[in-house]
Design a protein around this motif. Sequence first.
Motif, PDB file in Angstrom:
ATOM      1  N   ILE A  37      13.361  25.024  44.723  1.00 60.36           N
ATOM      2  CA  ILE A  37      12.796  26.354  44.927  1.00 60.36           C
ATOM      3  C   ILE A  37      13.482  27.301  43.957  1.00 60.36           C
ATOM      4  O   ILE A  37      14.693  27.222  43.741  1.00 60.36           O
ATOM      5  N   THR A  38      12.696  28.172  43.350  1.00 63.81           N
ATOM      6  CA  THR A  38      13.278  29.150  42.438  1.00 63.81           C
ATOM      7  C   THR A  38      13.799  30.342  43.240  1.00 63.81           C
ATOM      8  O   THR A  38      13.439  30.529  44.405  1.00 63.81           O
ATOM      9  N   ARG A  39      14.620  31.133  42.605  1.00 65.38           N
ATOM     10  CA  ARG A  39      15.111  32.341  43.263  1.00 65.38           C
ATOM     11  C   ARG A  39      13.957  33.259  43.634  1.00 65.38           C
ATOM     12  O   ARG A  39      13.954  33.872  44.688  1.00 65.38           O
ATOM     13  N   ARG A  40      12.996  33.357  42.750  1.00 68.45           N
ATOM     14  CA  ARG A  40      11.836  34.220  43.007  1.00 68.45           C
ATOM     15  C   ARG A  40      11.037  33.716  44.209  1.00 68.45           C
ATOM     16  O   ARG A  40      10.617  34.505  45.051  1.00 68.45           O
ATOM     17  N   GLU A  41      10.818  32.414  44.288  1.00 67.51           N
ATOM     18  CA  GLU A  41      10.100  31.844  45.436  1.00 67.51           C
ATOM     19  C   GLU A  41      10.858  32.097  46.740  1.00 67.51           C
ATOM     20  O   GLU A  41      10.242  32.427  47.758  1.00 67.51           O
ATOM     21  N   ALA A  42      12.162  31.973  46.703  1.00 65.06           N
ATOM     22  CA  ALA A  42      12.967  32.239  47.892  1.00 65.06           C
ATOM     23  C   ALA A  42      12.856  33.708  48.290  1.00 65.06           C
ATOM     24  O   ALA A  42      12.652  34.035  49.462  1.00 65.06           O
ATOM     25  N   ALA A  43      12.961  34.601  47.310  1.00 71.83           N
ATOM     26  CA  ALA A  43      12.863  36.032  47.596  1.00 71.83           C
ATOM     27  C   ALA A  43      11.502  36.383  48.184  1.00 71.83           C
ATOM     28  O   ALA A  43      11.411  37.159  49.140  1.00 71.83           O
ATOM     29  N   GLN A  44      10.445  35.805  47.649  1.00 69.54           N
ATOM     30  CA  GLN A  44       9.105  36.070  48.158  1.00 69.54           C
ATOM     31  C   GLN A  44       8.945  35.544  49.585  1.00 69.54           C
ATOM     32  O   GLN A  44       8.310  36.188  50.423  1.00 69.54           O
ATOM     33  N   ALA A  45       9.521  34.394  49.860  1.00 74.62           N
ATOM     34  CA  ALA A  45       9.448  33.829  51.210  1.00 74.62           C
ATOM     35  C   ALA A  45      10.189  34.712  52.201  1.00 74.62           C
ATOM     36  O   ALA A  45       9.703  34.964  53.309  1.00 74.62           O
ATOM     37  N   PHE A  46      11.354  35.210  51.818  1.00 79.95           N
ATOM     38  CA  PHE A  46      12.107  36.103  52.698  1.00 79.95           C
ATOM     39  C   PHE A  46      11.336  37.398  52.942  1.00 79.95           C
ATOM     40  O   PHE A  46      11.256  37.882  54.065  1.00 79.95           O
ATOM     41  N   LEU A  47      10.784  37.966  51.879  1.00 80.11           N
ATOM     42  CA  LEU A  47      10.037  39.213  52.000  1.00 80.11           C
ATOM     43  C   LEU A  47       8.825  39.035  52.909  1.00 80.11           C
ATOM     44  O   LEU A  47       8.511  39.916  53.707  1.00 80.11           O
ATOM     45  N   ALA A  48       8.160  37.896  52.815  1.00 80.99           N
ATOM     46  CA  ALA A  48       6.981  37.642  53.642  1.00 80.99           C
ATOM     47  C   ALA A  48       7.323  37.594  55.130  1.00 80.99           C
ATOM     48  O   ALA A  48       6.464  37.849  55.978  1.00 80.99           O
ATOM     49  N   GLU A  49       8.574  37.292  55.457  1.00 79.81           N
ATOM     50  CA  GLU A  49       9.008  37.200  56.854  1.00 79.81           C
ATOM     51  C   GLU A  49       9.731  38.455  57.339  1.00 79.81           C
ATOM     52  O   GLU A  49      10.078  38.554  58.505  1.00 79.81           O
ATOM     53  N   ASP A  50       9.939  39.421  56.450  1.00 75.36           N
ATOM     54  CA  ASP A  50      10.679  40.630  56.804  1.00 75.36           C
ATOM     55  C   ASP A  50       9.748  41.612  57.501  1.00 75.36           C
ATOM     56  O   ASP A  50       8.984  42.336  56.862  1.00 75.36           O
ATOM     57  N   GLN A  51       9.806  41.642  58.805  1.00 81.40           N
ATOM     58  CA  GLN A  51       8.897  42.446  59.615  1.00 81.40           C
ATOM     59  C   GLN A  51       8.977  43.928  59.262  1.00 81.40           C
ATOM     60  O   GLN A  51       7.956  44.612  59.237  1.00 81.40           O
ATOM     61  N   SER A  52      10.155  44.446  58.964  1.00 81.76           N
ATOM     62  CA  SER A  52      10.279  45.864  58.643  1.00 81.76           C
ATOM     63  C   SER A  52       9.548  46.199  57.343  1.00 81.76           C
ATOM     64  O   SER A  52       8.923  47.265  57.233  1.00 81.76           O
ATOM     65  N   GLN A  53       9.590  45.307  56.374  1.00 80.17           N
ATOM     66  CA  GLN A  53       8.880  45.527  55.122  1.00 80.17           C
ATOM     67  C   GLN A  53       7.368  45.459  55.331  1.00 80.17           C
ATOM     68  O   GLN A  53       6.611  46.249  54.784  1.00 80.17           O
ATOM     69  N   ILE A  54       6.934  44.528  56.147  1.00 78.85           N
ATOM     70  CA  ILE A  54       5.505  44.392  56.447  1.00 78.85           C
ATOM     71  C   ILE A  54       5.003  45.670  57.120  1.00 78.85           C
ATOM     72  O   ILE A  54       3.970  46.235  56.724  1.00 78.85           O
ATOM     73  N   GLU A  55       5.745  46.170  58.100  1.00 79.18           N
ATOM     74  CA  GLU A  55       5.346  47.394  58.802  1.00 79.18           C
ATOM     75  C   GLU A  55       5.352  48.600  57.861  1.00 79.18           C
ATOM     76  O   GLU A  55       4.464  49.455  57.927  1.00 79.18           O
ATOM     77  N   TYR A  56       6.339  48.679  56.982  1.00 76.46           N
ATOM     78  CA  TYR A  56       6.413  49.772  56.030  1.00 76.46           C
ATOM     79  C   TYR A  56       5.159  49.825  55.156  1.00 76.46           C
ATOM     80  O   TYR A  56       4.553  50.871  54.979  1.00 76.46           O
ATOM     81  N   TYR A  57       4.761  48.682  54.606  1.00 82.84           N
ATOM     82  CA  TYR A  57       3.613  48.666  53.715  1.00 82.84           C
ATOM     83  C   TYR A  57       2.288  48.765  54.461  1.00 82.84           C
ATOM     84  O   TYR A  57       1.280  49.184  53.879  1.00 82.84           O
ATOM     85  N   GLU A  58       2.269  48.446  55.736  1.00 85.28           N
ATOM     86  CA  GLU A  58       1.059  48.637  56.531  1.00 85.28           C
ATOM     87  C   GLU A  58       0.771  50.138  56.715  1.00 85.28           C
ATOM     88  O   GLU A  58      -0.387  50.534  56.787  1.00 85.28           O
ATOM     89  N   LYS A  59       1.845  50.926  56.805  1.00 86.10           N
ATOM     90  CA  LYS A  59       1.678  52.383  56.969  1.00 86.10           C
ATOM     91  C   LYS A  59       1.172  52.995  55.675  1.00 86.10           C
ATOM     92  O   LYS A  59       0.426  53.868  55.605  1.00 86.10           O
TER      93      LYS A  59
END
Length: 59
Positions: A37-59
């Motif tokens: 796994i690349t660093r970028r793939e890992a970062a994207q996977a973490f971001l996809a699971e970060d509920q606070s980030q998901i809620e932020y962008y939903e607003k």
Amino acid sequence: MTSAYESLKEYLSNRMRMSHIYQPVMIRQILLNGDQITRREAAQAFLAEDQSQIEYYEK
């Protein structure tokens, strides 16, 4: 000597703590990507699971 599968199973069942999302996310991504796994793939996977980030962008 135990197999890699048995070692991983023992770790997941007995030692891994679910207090941090990075552990199960990283294991899932490594298993899905054939042990690499690349660093970028890992970062994207973490971001996809970060509920606070998901809620932020939903607003």
